[in-house]
Structures are given as C-alpha cells and as structure tokens.
Design a protein around this motif. Structure first.
Motif, mmCIF file in Angstrom:
data_model
loop_
_atom_site.group_PDB
_atom_site.id
_atom_site.type_symbol
_atom_site.label_atom_id
_atom_site.label_comp_id
_atom_site.label_asym_id
_atom_site.label_seq_id
_atom_site.Cartn_x
_atom_site.Cartn_y
_atom_site.Cartn_z
ATOM 1 N N ALA A 48 0.972 -1.128 0.298
ATOM 2 C CA ALA A 48 -0.400 0.089 0.377
ATOM 3 C C ALA A 48 0.640 1.317 -0.184
ATOM 4 N N SER A 49 0.245 2.608 -0.593
ATOM 5 C CA SER A 49 1.181 3.247 -0.666
ATOM 6 C C SER A 49 0.347 4.549 -1.397
ATOM 7 N N GLY A 50 0.565 5.406 -0.620
ATOM 8 C CA GLY A 50 -0.514 6.413 -0.487
ATOM 9 C C GLY A 50 -1.648 6.327 -0.364
ATOM 10 N N SER A 51 -2.605 6.654 -1.569
ATOM 11 C CA SER A 51 -4.128 5.791 -1.948
ATOM 12 C C SER A 51 -4.209 4.764 -3.092
ATOM 13 N N THR A 52 -3.171 4.038 -3.205
ATOM 14 C CA THR A 52 -3.361 2.668 -3.383
ATOM 15 C C THR A 52 -2.691 1.543 -2.699
ATOM 16 N N GLY A 53 -3.552 0.369 -3.106
ATOM 17 C CA GLY A 53 -3.321 -1.047 -2.346
ATOM 18 C C GLY A 53 -3.100 -2.001 -4.196
ATOM 19 N N VAL A 54 -2.202 -2.851 -3.472
ATOM 20 C CA VAL A 54 -2.335 -4.167 -4.704
ATOM 21 C C VAL A 54 -2.790 -4.944 -3.144
ATOM 22 N N ALA A 55 -3.275 -6.169 -4.025
ATOM 23 C CA ALA A 55 -3.993 -7.858 -2.935
ATOM 24 C C ALA A 55 -3.870 -8.921 -4.094
ATOM 25 N N GLU A 56 -3.765 -10.031 -3.674
ATOM 26 C CA GLU A 56 -3.878 -11.142 -3.785
ATOM 27 C C GLU A 56 -5.883 -11.505 -3.478
ATOM 28 N N TRP A 57 -6.098 -12.136 -4.218
ATOM 29 C CA TRP A 57 -7.074 -12.611 -3.441
ATOM 30 C C TRP A 57 -8.276 -13.392 -3.925
#
Length: 119
Positions: free
Chosen positions: A101-110
């Motif tokens: 997560a950085s600033g207003s962006t997130g990276v996820a795997e689901w």
C-alpha cells in the motif's frame, strides 16, 4: 468454482472506511489498513451480505466485475450486483493477501472459492 484475481491494483479513494481507519492519515493507507478492508470484504462475501459489501465503498465508487465490463456506480448498484451474483453461490471461502500500500493505492492477491447452487 474459484474466482481468482492474481493481482489487483485498488484505487483506495473509492473504498469507504479506509480514510477514517488509516493508521497514518497524512501518509495514506498501510498494508494493515488494506488487510482490514479486505477482511470486511471477504466476510461480507462469505455471508452473502450485499448491504455490508456496499457500505465499504463510497457513495461515488465505481465497481467493475471484469476489466471490460461497465462499472456498477455507487452503493445501490454495487449492492444490487452483489445480491444477484451471490444468489447462486454456497460454501463461499475468501482468501487474501495484502501485498503493498502506498498513498491511496493498494495491491492485493485474493481468491474466492464457492459451490454453484444451480449445479
């Protein structure tokens, strides 16, 4: 059946609850904030609670089921979509990993695994 999204870049400005839940609001969200949101998303999906899914998005959120689909706009359309899409699902199991997560962006795997009621 498994619905799997390998990596998702999530523009978190559309996700309600994160702004107020940020552990460091001036620096944006953390992976822990993202994990909390994903946990709520998964719990709502597993319980087929369309209203709960809708509340974790802002009133102006855009939600796309697939990259080329027209987005559902706002909580009411998101709730209607989730009511319809989960109607044929049973034994739902949602897993996730917040990657960054950085600033207003997130990276996820689901991934979401479920049984189709209609067979």
């Amino acid at each position: 059946m498994t619905n799997r999204n390998a990596l998702i870049l999530v523009p978190l400005m559309a996700l309600a609850g994160l702004a107020g839940a940020c552990s460091q609001p001036d620096d944006g969200i953390t992976t822990e904030d993202l994990e909390g949101w994903l946990s709520a998303y998964g719990a709502a999906w597993e319980s087929k609670d369309a209203a709960a899914v809708a509340t974790i998005f802002t009133e102006t959120a855009l939600y796309q089921e697939t990259p080329y689909a027209d987005p559902f706009q706002g909580r009411a359309e998101i709730s209607d979509y989730w009511t319809t899409v989960t109607a044929d699902q049973d034994e739902i199991d949602f897993d996730f990993a917040a990657i960054a997560a950085s600033g207003s962006t997130g990276v996820a795997e689901w991934s979401a695994r479920f049984r189709s009621i209609s067979g």
